[in-house]
Write an enzyme that holds these catalytic residues in place. Structure first.
Site, short mmCIF file in Angstrom:
data_model
loop_
_atom_site.label_atom_id
_atom_site.label_comp_id
_atom_site.label_asym_id
_atom_site.label_seq_id
_atom_site.Cartn_x
_atom_site.Cartn_y
_atom_site.Cartn_z
N ASN A 34 16.99 -5.51 9.35
CA ASN A 34 15.63 -6.30 9.25
C ASN A 34 15.39 -6.74 7.67
O ASN A 34 15.12 -5.76 6.89
CB ASN A 34 14.58 -5.43 9.79
CG ASN A 34 13.17 -5.71 9.66
OD1 ASN A 34 13.08 -6.95 9.17
ND2 ASN A 34 12.29 -4.94 9.44
N ARG A 81 10.84 6.90 -2.62
CA ARG A 81 12.27 6.75 -3.13
C ARG A 81 12.44 6.41 -4.52
O ARG A 81 13.22 6.34 -5.23
CB ARG A 81 12.89 6.10 -2.22
CG ARG A 81 13.22 6.58 -0.64
CD ARG A 81 13.70 5.65 0.25
NE ARG A 81 12.58 4.67 0.63
CZ ARG A 81 12.79 3.67 1.54
NH1 ARG A 81 14.01 3.66 2.27
NH2 ARG A 81 11.76 3.01 2.04
N SER A 119 12.01 -8.62 -55.16
CA SER A 119 12.68 -7.46 -54.20
C SER A 119 11.75 -6.34 -54.40
O SER A 119 11.27 -5.92 -55.52
CB SER A 119 14.10 -7.19 -54.29
OG SER A 119 14.81 -8.39 -54.42
N TYR A 137 9.14 -5.82 -44.15
CA TYR A 137 8.12 -5.59 -42.88
C TYR A 137 6.91 -6.76 -43.31
O TYR A 137 6.21 -6.59 -44.44
CB TYR A 137 7.59 -4.25 -42.77
CG TYR A 137 6.39 -4.29 -41.95
CD1 TYR A 137 6.54 -4.65 -40.84
CD2 TYR A 137 5.15 -3.87 -42.29
CE1 TYR A 137 5.49 -4.73 -39.70
CE2 TYR A 137 4.06 -3.81 -41.37
CZ TYR A 137 3.99 -4.31 -40.13
OH TYR A 137 3.02 -3.94 -39.32
N GLY A 188 16.17 -1.16 8.07
CA GLY A 188 15.98 -1.06 9.66
C GLY A 188 17.06 -1.86 10.16
O GLY A 188 17.41 -2.95 9.85
N ALA A 210 0.87 -1.23 -0.04
CA ALA A 210 0.08 0.00 -0.05
C ALA A 210 0.91 1.20 -0.01
O ALA A 210 0.39 2.33 -0.18
CB ALA A 210 -0.99 -0.02 1.33
N GLY A 264 2.13 3.73 7.23
CA GLY A 264 3.17 2.92 7.82
C GLY A 264 2.84 1.31 7.60
O GLY A 264 1.65 1.09 7.41
C1 UD1 Z 1 10.88 -2.01 5.96
C2 UD1 Z 1 11.14 -2.09 7.26
C3 UD1 Z 1 12.71 -1.91 7.52
C4 UD1 Z 1 13.28 -2.97 6.60
C5 UD1 Z 1 13.06 -3.12 5.28
C6 UD1 Z 1 13.23 -4.35 4.28
C7 UD1 Z 1 9.34 -0.71 8.66
C8 UD1 Z 1 8.95 0.40 9.24
N1 UD1 Z 1 10.54 -0.71 8.28
O1 UD1 Z 1 11.23 -0.55 5.58
O2 UD1 Z 1 12.95 -2.30 8.87
O3 UD1 Z 1 14.61 -3.10 6.90
O4 UD1 Z 1 11.59 -3.04 5.16
O5 UD1 Z 1 13.12 -4.25 3.25
O6 UD1 Z 1 8.65 -1.79 8.34
N2 UD1 Z 1 3.55 -0.29 2.89
C9 UD1 Z 1 2.11 -0.16 3.16
N3 UD1 Z 1 1.41 0.77 3.85
C10 UD1 Z 1 2.40 1.82 4.16
C11 UD1 Z 1 3.79 1.79 4.10
C12 UD1 Z 1 4.23 0.71 3.43
O7 UD1 Z 1 1.59 -1.25 2.76
O8 UD1 Z 1 1.70 2.77 4.93
C13 UD1 Z 1 4.40 -1.44 2.05
C14 UD1 Z 1 4.95 -0.90 1.02
O9 UD1 Z 1 4.10 -0.77 -0.26
C15 UD1 Z 1 6.09 -1.80 0.98
C16 UD1 Z 1 6.46 -2.54 2.34
O10 UD1 Z 1 5.31 -1.97 3.20
O11 UD1 Z 1 6.02 -2.64 -0.04
C17 UD1 Z 1 7.78 -1.84 2.90
O12 UD1 Z 1 7.58 -0.76 2.83
P1 UD1 Z 1 8.76 0.31 2.66
O13 UD1 Z 1 8.31 1.90 2.86
O14 UD1 Z 1 9.46 0.06 1.47
O15 UD1 Z 1 9.51 0.20 4.01
P2 UD1 Z 1 11.25 0.42 4.26
O16 UD1 Z 1 11.26 1.58 4.56
O17 UD1 Z 1 11.98 -0.44 3.10
CA CA Z 2 11.49 -1.37 1.39
#
Ligand code: UD1
Ligand code: CA
Length: 434
Positions: A167, A18, A381, A342, A138, A13, A84
């Site tokens: 993580n 980035r 041709s 073609y 993380g 979601a 998040g």
């Molecule tokens: C996350 C972890 C981090 C880990 C990394 C590994 C958290 C807070 N951090 O960071 O510790 O090292 O993954 O790859 O979990 N998403 C949602 N809803 C949201 C936000 C994100 O569904 O509101 C989904 C994103 O679409 C994505 C996944 O969660 O597929 C991870 O989100 P992302 O923002 O990439 O987390 P990281 O900063 O990489």
């Molecule tokens: Ca990620």
């Protein structure tokens, strides 16, 4: 494999800011399919209960995934009030007691790489790996060999930033852990988000043991930027090409070849350097020469290239396609088209030879029309075939002919040429003696 043992939740979601892209991150392609497709595919091999959490561009995500899968549940995150990865877990209702949580940005995951999470029965299992460059992940803080907590890069102090255990973003929780701890998460952090990772420290304080599972980056790499996307593509390509070579395909300089997920090979096939083969192409006993592109096409007992282009829905059998020939949505059986042509929206039958520079004029600016060419036809041709046109069997078409719409009857010669005119000494009059 008992697929009713475990439920899987895939977090898809997020905005993926980035990536710097108007497209949702999980819809970016790896080897021709959205990242999320690869994760769902691996998940379905081990579970019958898969939920995908969506919010950002949810219509596009649901629509694209529904093209491939009809048995997954979509759960909508209230991303405005609960942003998040922790917020994403709020509305889920898994069927089973064991729940595997995957990030939607890990296209390299395989069902085999997830087996370790299925074998253990602990309440909290998390994935870790050690990286020389932990940037973006993380950090996992370990004391006395026990995981204490996870701190996000943006929240970490200098000492925490130096930790090289990170993580990987995959967890297996018991259903009770999710029900008990997700409501306790707060957004008191740098990003003002509800972090799923905080479940670890809360559970730890509550006396639960956190089981770390060491995984490898090759399967668990997260994609946050377009550089990560390119790096993951390379890993996926190596995996796809190695599998084809192990099944008997000959590849010359495989590092220069691109083959999408979904392409099939059968029998003895050769793929030369710098080729690109995409979609659901099916290559049987064929030779694809250097620099050729084959898209969503079938090749059987045939060869093409160097520098040939088979565009979608071409079907060639016992056929030779030479350099700089483009074929589109055409079926060629027992045909030779050696150079610079073609051939679009056409059907061409056995024994027919297509001369250099032959063009099917299939488009009048509004509609597309078909060209049908029978058996044993010889096309000279630089012929233009203005579709709709039918060339019956055993026809000869003289070089330089424009065949207007209609039918050329069996056995005939078609010839349209302006009579040649020569003007004696014109060259010298024009340029003078040189
Ligand atoms: C996350 C972890 C981090 C880990 C990394 C590994 C958290 C807070 N951090 O960071 O510790 O090292 O993954 O790859 O979990 N998403 C949602 N809803 C949201 C936000 C994100 O569904 O509101 C989904 C994103 O679409 C994505 C996944 O969660 O597929 C991870 O989100 P992302 O923002 O990439 O987390 P990281 O900063 O990489
Ligand atoms: Ca990620």
């Amino acid at each position: 494999m008992n697929k009713d043992k475990i439920s899987i939740v895939i977090l898809a979601a997020g905005k993926g800011s980035r990536m710097k892209s108007p497209k949702a991150k999980v819809l970016h392609n790896i080897s021709g399919k959205p990242m999320l497709y690869h994760i769902i595919k691996a998940s379905r091999e081990i579970s019958n209960d898969i939920s995908v959490v969506v919010a950002h561009q949810k219509e596009a995500v649901i629509e694209q995934m529904s093209e491939y899968f009809d048995d997954i549940h979509f759960v909508v995150q209230d991303a405005e009030n609960f942003p998040g990865t922790g917020g994403a877990m709020k509305n889920i209702a898994p069927k089973n007691n064991k729940v595997l949580v995957l990030n939607g940005d890990m296209p390299l995951i395989t069902s085999k790489a997830l087996e370790g999470f299925l074998e253990l029965d602990d309440d909290v299992i998390m994935s870790i790996f050690d990286l020389k460059d932990p940037n973006g992940y993380g950090r996992v803080i370990i004391k006395d060999e026990h995981v204490q907590y996870i701190v996000e890069q943006k929240d970490a102090n200098d000492a925490e930033l130096n930790a090289t255990t990170v993580n990987a973003g995959i967890y297996a929780f018991s259903k009770e852990v999710i029900e008990k701890y997700i409501p306790l998460l707060s957004n008191d952090n740098a990003q003002k988000e509800y972090y799923l990772t905080d479940v670890i420290s809360i559970a730890k304080k509550d006396g639960l043991s956190i089981v770390p599972l060491l995984v490898d980056e090759e399967h668990f790499k997260g994609v946050n930027s377009k550089k990560d996307l390119a790096d993951s593509e390379e890993i996926m390509q190596t995996r796809i090409k190695t599998a084809h070579m192990n099944n008997g395909v000959i590849m010359q300089l495989p590092s220069t070849i691109y083959i999408e997920e979904g392409v099939k090979f059968e029998g003895e096939c050769i793929v030369e350097n710098a080729c690109r083969i995409t979609g659901n192409s099916h290559i049987i006993n064929s030779h694809i020469k250097a620099g050729s592109v084959v898209e969503d096409s079938i090749m059987k007992n045939s060869d093409c290239g160097p520098m040939a282009h088979l565009r979608p829905l071409s079907n060639i059998e016992d056929t030779h396609i030479g350099n700089f020939v483009e074929v589109k949505k055409s079926s060629l059986k027992g045909v030779k088209a050696g150079h610079l042509s073609y051939l679009g929206d056409s059907e061409i039958d056995e024994g027919t030879n297509i001369g250099a520079g032959t063009i099917t004029c299939n488009y009048d600016g509004i509609k597309k029309y078909k060209t049908i060419i029978g058996k044993n036809v010889f096309i000279g041709s630089d012929t233009q075939l203005i579709a709709p046109v039918t060339i019956e069997d055993d026809v000869m078409i003289a070089a330089g002919t424009t065949v207007s719409s209609g039918t050329v009857a069996q056995g005939s010669l078609a010839l349209s040429r302006v009579k040649l005119k020569t003007v004696k000494n014109f060259y010298y009059k024009f340029f003078g003696k040189r």
